[in-house]
Motif scaffolding. Structure first.
Motif, PDB file in Angstrom:
ATOM      1  N   ILE A 145       0.834  -1.210   0.000  1.00  0.00           N
ATOM      2  CA  ILE A 145       0.000   0.000   0.000  1.00  0.00           C
ATOM      3  C   ILE A 145       0.865   1.255   0.000  1.00  0.00           C
ATOM      4  CG2 ILE A 145      -1.608   1.393   1.332  1.00  0.00           C
ATOM      5  CD1 ILE A 145      -2.993  -0.885   2.313  1.00  0.00           C
ATOM      6  N   PRO A 173      -6.598   3.933 -14.169  1.00  0.00           N
ATOM      7  CA  PRO A 173      -6.224   3.272 -12.918  1.00  0.00           C
ATOM      8  C   PRO A 173      -6.432   4.184 -11.712  1.00  0.00           C
ATOM      9  CG  PRO A 173      -4.274   4.039 -14.057  1.00  0.00           C
ATOM     10  CD  PRO A 173      -5.434   4.347 -14.957  1.00  0.00           C
ATOM     11  N   SER A 174      -6.764   3.585 -10.544  1.00  0.00           N
ATOM     12  CA  SER A 174      -6.930   4.414  -9.362  1.00  0.00           C
ATOM     13  C   SER A 174      -5.949   4.019  -8.264  1.00  0.00           C
ATOM     14  CB  SER A 174      -8.367   4.329  -8.858  1.00  0.00           C
ATOM     15  OG  SER A 174      -8.752   2.992  -8.734  1.00  0.00           O
ATOM     16  N   GLY A 175      -4.990   3.163  -8.569  1.00  0.00           N
ATOM     17  CA  GLY A 175      -4.012   2.752  -7.565  1.00  0.00           C
ATOM     18  C   GLY A 175      -4.085   1.268  -7.323  1.00  0.00           C
ATOM     19  N   PRO A 176      -4.923   0.843  -6.361  1.00  0.00           N
ATOM     20  CA  PRO A 176      -5.068  -0.593  -6.140  1.00  0.00           C
ATOM     21  C   PRO A 176      -5.688  -1.242  -7.376  1.00  0.00           C
ATOM     22  CG  PRO A 176      -6.034   0.668  -4.354  1.00  0.00           C
ATOM     23  CD  PRO A 176      -5.740   1.625  -5.429  1.00  0.00           C
ATOM     24  N   MET A 255      -4.739  -6.152   0.732  1.00  0.00           N
ATOM     25  CA  MET A 255      -4.365  -4.763   0.899  1.00  0.00           C
ATOM     26  C   MET A 255      -4.165  -4.014  -0.415  1.00  0.00           C
ATOM     27  SD  MET A 255      -1.925  -5.060   4.145  1.00  0.00           S
ATOM     28  CE  MET A 255      -2.567  -4.990   5.791  1.00  0.00           C
ATOM     29  N   GLY A 258      -7.855  -3.848  -4.023  1.00  0.00           N
ATOM     30  CA  GLY A 258      -8.941  -2.882  -4.153  1.00  0.00           C
ATOM     31  C   GLY A 258     -10.283  -3.404  -3.668  1.00  0.00           C
ATOM     32  N   ASN A 259     -10.406  -4.732  -3.497  1.00  0.00           N
ATOM     33  CA  ASN A 259     -11.602  -5.346  -2.925  1.00  0.00           C
ATOM     34  C   ASN A 259     -12.899  -4.885  -3.568  1.00  0.00           C
ATOM     35  OD1 ASN A 259     -10.001  -6.715  -1.088  1.00  0.00           O
ATOM     36  ND2 ASN A 259     -10.028  -5.003   0.335  1.00  0.00           N
ATOM     37  N   GLU A 269      -8.039  -2.201 -13.286  1.00  0.00           N
ATOM     38  CA  GLU A 269      -9.266  -2.043 -12.496  1.00  0.00           C
ATOM     39  C   GLU A 269      -9.129  -2.833 -11.192  1.00  0.00           C
ATOM     40  OE1 GLU A 269     -13.182  -0.293 -12.700  1.00  0.00           O
ATOM     41  OE2 GLU A 269     -11.288   0.074 -13.690  1.00  0.00           O
ATOM     42  N   PRO A 270      -9.658  -2.301 -10.061  1.00  0.00           N
ATOM     43  CA  PRO A 270      -9.621  -3.095  -8.834  1.00  0.00           C
ATOM     44  C   PRO A 270     -10.427  -4.377  -8.969  1.00  0.00           C
ATOM     45  CG  PRO A 270     -10.841  -1.042  -8.507  1.00  0.00           C
ATOM     46  CD  PRO A 270     -10.216  -0.965  -9.850  1.00  0.00           C
TER      47      PRO A 270
ATOM     48  N   LYS B 164     -13.048   8.864  -7.020  1.00  0.00           N
ATOM     49  CA  LYS B 164     -12.903   7.452  -6.661  1.00  0.00           C
ATOM     50  C   LYS B 164     -13.383   7.244  -5.235  1.00  0.00           C
ATOM     51  CE  LYS B 164      -8.962   7.758  -9.617  1.00  0.00           C
ATOM     52  NZ  LYS B 164      -7.651   8.412  -9.576  1.00  0.00           N
ATOM     53  N   LEU B 206     -13.638   1.304  -4.548  1.00  0.00           N
ATOM     54  CA  LEU B 206     -12.517   0.670  -3.852  1.00  0.00           C
ATOM     55  C   LEU B 206     -12.963   0.366  -2.426  1.00  0.00           C
ATOM     56  CD1 LEU B 206      -9.556   2.986  -4.846  1.00  0.00           C
ATOM     57  CD2 LEU B 206      -9.972   0.678  -5.640  1.00  0.00           C
ATOM     58  N   LYS B 207     -12.418  -0.729  -1.866  1.00  0.00           N
ATOM     59  CA  LYS B 207     -12.816  -1.078  -0.510  1.00  0.00           C
ATOM     60  C   LYS B 207     -11.597  -1.351   0.353  1.00  0.00           C
ATOM     61  CE  LYS B 207     -17.206  -3.071  -1.885  1.00  0.00           C
ATOM     62  NZ  LYS B 207     -17.572  -4.235  -2.663  1.00  0.00           N
ATOM     63  N   THR B 221      -4.557   7.382  -2.768  1.00  0.00           N
ATOM     64  CA  THR B 221      -5.219   7.514  -4.062  1.00  0.00           C
ATOM     65  C   THR B 221      -5.666   8.949  -4.294  1.00  0.00           C
ATOM     66  OG1 THR B 221      -6.088   5.305  -3.570  1.00  0.00           O
ATOM     67  CG2 THR B 221      -6.965   6.406  -5.512  1.00  0.00           C
TER      68      THR B 221
END
Lengths: 324, 347
Positions: A145, A173-176, A255, A258-259, A269-270, B164, B206-207, B221
């Motif tokens: 993370i 993309p948003s990270g996770p 972690m 993105g769950n 994409e998560p 997001k 996101l979760k 993010t």
């Protein structure tokens, strides 16, 4: 002395020992039984475990049946559950991890088993890679993370900006993301692949190498045409073992993935994995059906790993036969 | 034979000794103090840790253990009868209450604000109105420079970026407080998602697991927005949005404003409130409850639970503000103490 002779000799020695002291015989037999009981109870534990999981999963199996595997809907409030996004996330992230970790792990194994680097470079290198296996996965996840995602994010943005025409990189993309999960899993399984492969490579008889060299093959020809094929069964074994680890890995994936339960072809994409949803929702699951659905997922993961292991045994057998 | 080697004997002796010493200590502890075991919400966990430490100082013969496993988990354990008390940020519903054989009392101990945190480099003092907040989390407003957001924030330069949303991956009382507010101010949200511990969010946000998980995701993010218990905004240094309340005022999450909100909530006889939009103060404020049985098998335990509740609602309340929680209004606290004193018994 031949082997049967030696065995006979040992038996005689043991026989004499018992005759000398009957107390020893009793202990010896007791110990044998103790070991047997331990061995069988380990197998029994597995069966017991599967039975409990199956029992708890029963309400969900009865309710959803095989539709569970294909349905994409996961709504705790309405008690309707489907496993497809989780199965997809687990399979894709593990495959991605193998794609990254197998070439790198093999490279590490080759470099540390060949002698073109001095020993004082090779052996610390091998030890350091082995050390990755000692890091608790929750630490790997936190590192994921706070360190890996910020580093990976510019790369993900670059992929999106320049390669968005490829469906795999078609979303912002948003990270996770699935990609982040694949990378972190690759890191987790890297030591498994490299350490076992290295041991396998080192175990290749020297005669094979010498024969190849004396026929005029270069070092790399020897590696790719003789050493690697000869050790294929071991390397496949290592890979499958690593795949098993990747499928079951929980904290590190949870972690960074993105769950988010959805099936999307884009790796940016998560996503969500089976282990992650179990870790996230189990403590708070109240309804029988919710617990059942989670247990059903656990059962599916169990079956997936079982299939992977069966394939591993088959492949190792095939490769061993080919070599022989 | 391994059985007769000195090393083996040493190992056996040491392990036996260790077992004896550990168990021995356990037994003496049991004879000395009465232990109350509780489990539940993570939201008030820092507060309860402090409560129970202070409580044990005053009553050394009562030991209270609390495990933060989540509101849903606490209720599950209470129904299963594996704990002496539980804690939850979401009031138990009738079906859950019916499942508790020994009967259950809900005692409010503290209130807390849920902050809306965001990560927009260069933007501070974000304001979110009744029309905007639910639409962001139901995926109807998707970009930061949406005219609706801009209308609330004149003079603020909002980036042309995707919003997001970050939500909880686990079932959570924090989610309940948040969705309870969104449902109270927006009918579409109420029918589409509703007030629940485990919302089915539209658009697959996101979760993160737990408050720390959500805070970490928002921090990492850019362009994200999420909700956490207000105490976590300090830990992560993330700005919290000011939210419109029933009076039309934009309010930042502070203890003073949350106290005002709580003072505006009317508690019924069973202390179960579902108020999602208090008349004044910070609107996303919830109450957290201790859940105790109506019947305990031993008289000692009954007394211990009564003492514990009395202490939490009298002496304990002064720790609330310091730890970032609101106090329960004094009149409500007195009513709760009376309810417990008359309501708990040994059958």
């Amino acid at each position: 002395m031949t082997n049967p002779d030696r065995a006979k000799q040992y038996l005689e020695v043991e026989h004499n020992l018992f005759q000398a002291d009957p107390k020893n015989l009793l202990l010896e037999q007791g110990f044998t039984w103790l070991v047997r009981i331990f061995a069988f109870s380990t197998a029994g534990l597995l069966l017991w475990l599967s039975w409990i999981i199956f029992q708890d999963a029963e309400p969900a199996i009865a309710q959803f049946g095989s539709d569970f595997l294909l349905s994409q809907n996961w709504n705790v409030g309405e008690l309707s559950f489907g496993a497809a996004p989780f199965i997809y996330g687990t399979v894709v992230s593990s495959t991605l991890a193998l794609l990254i970790a197998v070439p790198i792990g093999l490279a590490v194994a080759i470099v540390t088993s060949e002698n073109f680097l001095p020993v004082w470079v090779r052996s610390p290198l091998a030890t350091l890679v082995e050390l990755i296996a000692a890091i608790p996965s929750v630490i790997v996840g936190l590192w994921g993370i706070y360190v890996m995602i910020p580093v990976l994010q510019p790369l993900q943005l670059w992929l999106y900006k320049h390669l968005a025409w490829i469906p795999l990189f078609s979303t912002e993309p948003s990270g996770p993301s699935m990609l982040a999960a694949g990378v972190i899993l690759a890191i987790v399984i890297l030591p498994t692949i490299s350490v076992i492969s290295r041991d396998v490579l080192l175990a290749i008889p020297l005669e094979l190498r010498n024969a190849s060299m004396s026929l005029g093959a270069t070092r790399w020809e020897t590696i790719f045409k003789i050493i690697l094929p000869a050790s294929a069964s071991g390397i496949v074994g290592a890979t499958i073992l690593a795949l098993g680890r990747a499928l079951g890995e929980t904290m590190a994936v949870t972690m960074v993935i993105g769950n988010s339960a959805g099936i999307n072809i884009s790796l940016l994409e998560p996503a969500y994995s089976i282990t992650s949803v179990l870790a996230n929702e189990f403590a708070e699951a109240l309804e029988k059906l919710h617990i059942g659905a989670l247990m059903y997922l656990a059962l599916i993961l169990f079956v997936i790993t079982l299939i992977v292991n069966l394939i591993a045994v088959l492949m190792v057998n095939i490769f061993t036969k080919k070599i022989n | 034979m391994i059985f007769f080697t000195p090393a083996f004997r040493l190992v056996v002796t040491t392990s036996l000794l260790t077992v004896a010493v550990t168990l021995g200590q356990g037994f003496t502890a049991i004879t000395q103090a009465l232990t109350l075991n509780g489990a539940g919400a993570t939201f008030p966990k820092p507060l309860y840790d402090r409560y129970f430490a202070e409580f044990s100082k005053k009553y050394p013969d009562i030991q209270v253990n609390y495990e933060g496993i989540g509101s849903g988990g606490g209720i599950k354990q209470l129904i299963a009868g594996t704990v002496d008390f539980a804690a939850s940020d979401a009031a138990m519903n009738d079906a859950e209450i019916d499942k508790v054989k020994q009967g259950v009392l809900m005692i409010p101990t503290a209130g807390g604000a849920v902050a809306v945190i965001y990560n927009l480099p260069g933007v501070s003092g974000l304001k979110l109105s009744h029309t905007v907040l639910p639409d962001i989390f139901s995926g109807k407003i998707t970009r930061w420079n949406d005219p609706k957001i801009a209308a609330d924030n004149p003079g603020v330069e909002l980036p042309d970026e995707r919003i997001k949303p970050v939500v909880r991956a686990d079932g959570s009382g924090t989610s309940f407080i948040f969705t309870n507010h969104l449902s109270a101010i927006n009918d579409d949200f109420k029918t589409q998602v509703g007030a629940t511990k485990e919302p089915k969010w539209p658009g697959n946000p996101l979760k993160g697991k737990g408050n720390p998980g959500v805070a970490a995701l928002v921090k990492q993010t850019a362009g994200s927005i999420g909700y956490v218990e207000a105490a976590y905004t300090k830990q992560t240094n993330l700005p919290a949005a000011s939210v419109e309340n029933q009076k039309g005022r934009f309010v930042a999450p502070s203890i003073a404003e949350a106290n005002t909100a709580l003072a505006n909530i009317k508690f019924p006889a069973n202390f179960r409130v579902f108020e999602g939009n208090p008349a004044d103060g910070y609107p996303i404020t919830g109450v957290t409850w201790l859940l105790v049985y109506k019947h305990y098998d031993s008289a000692e335990k009954t007394e211990a639970v009564k003492k514990l509740i009395q202490w939490c609602l009298n002496d304990g309340q002064k720790f609330n503000n310091g730890l970032g929680y609101t106090e329960i209004p004094a009149s409500v606290a007195q009513e709760a103490i009376e309810t417990v004193n008359s309501g708990i018994s040994t059958p």
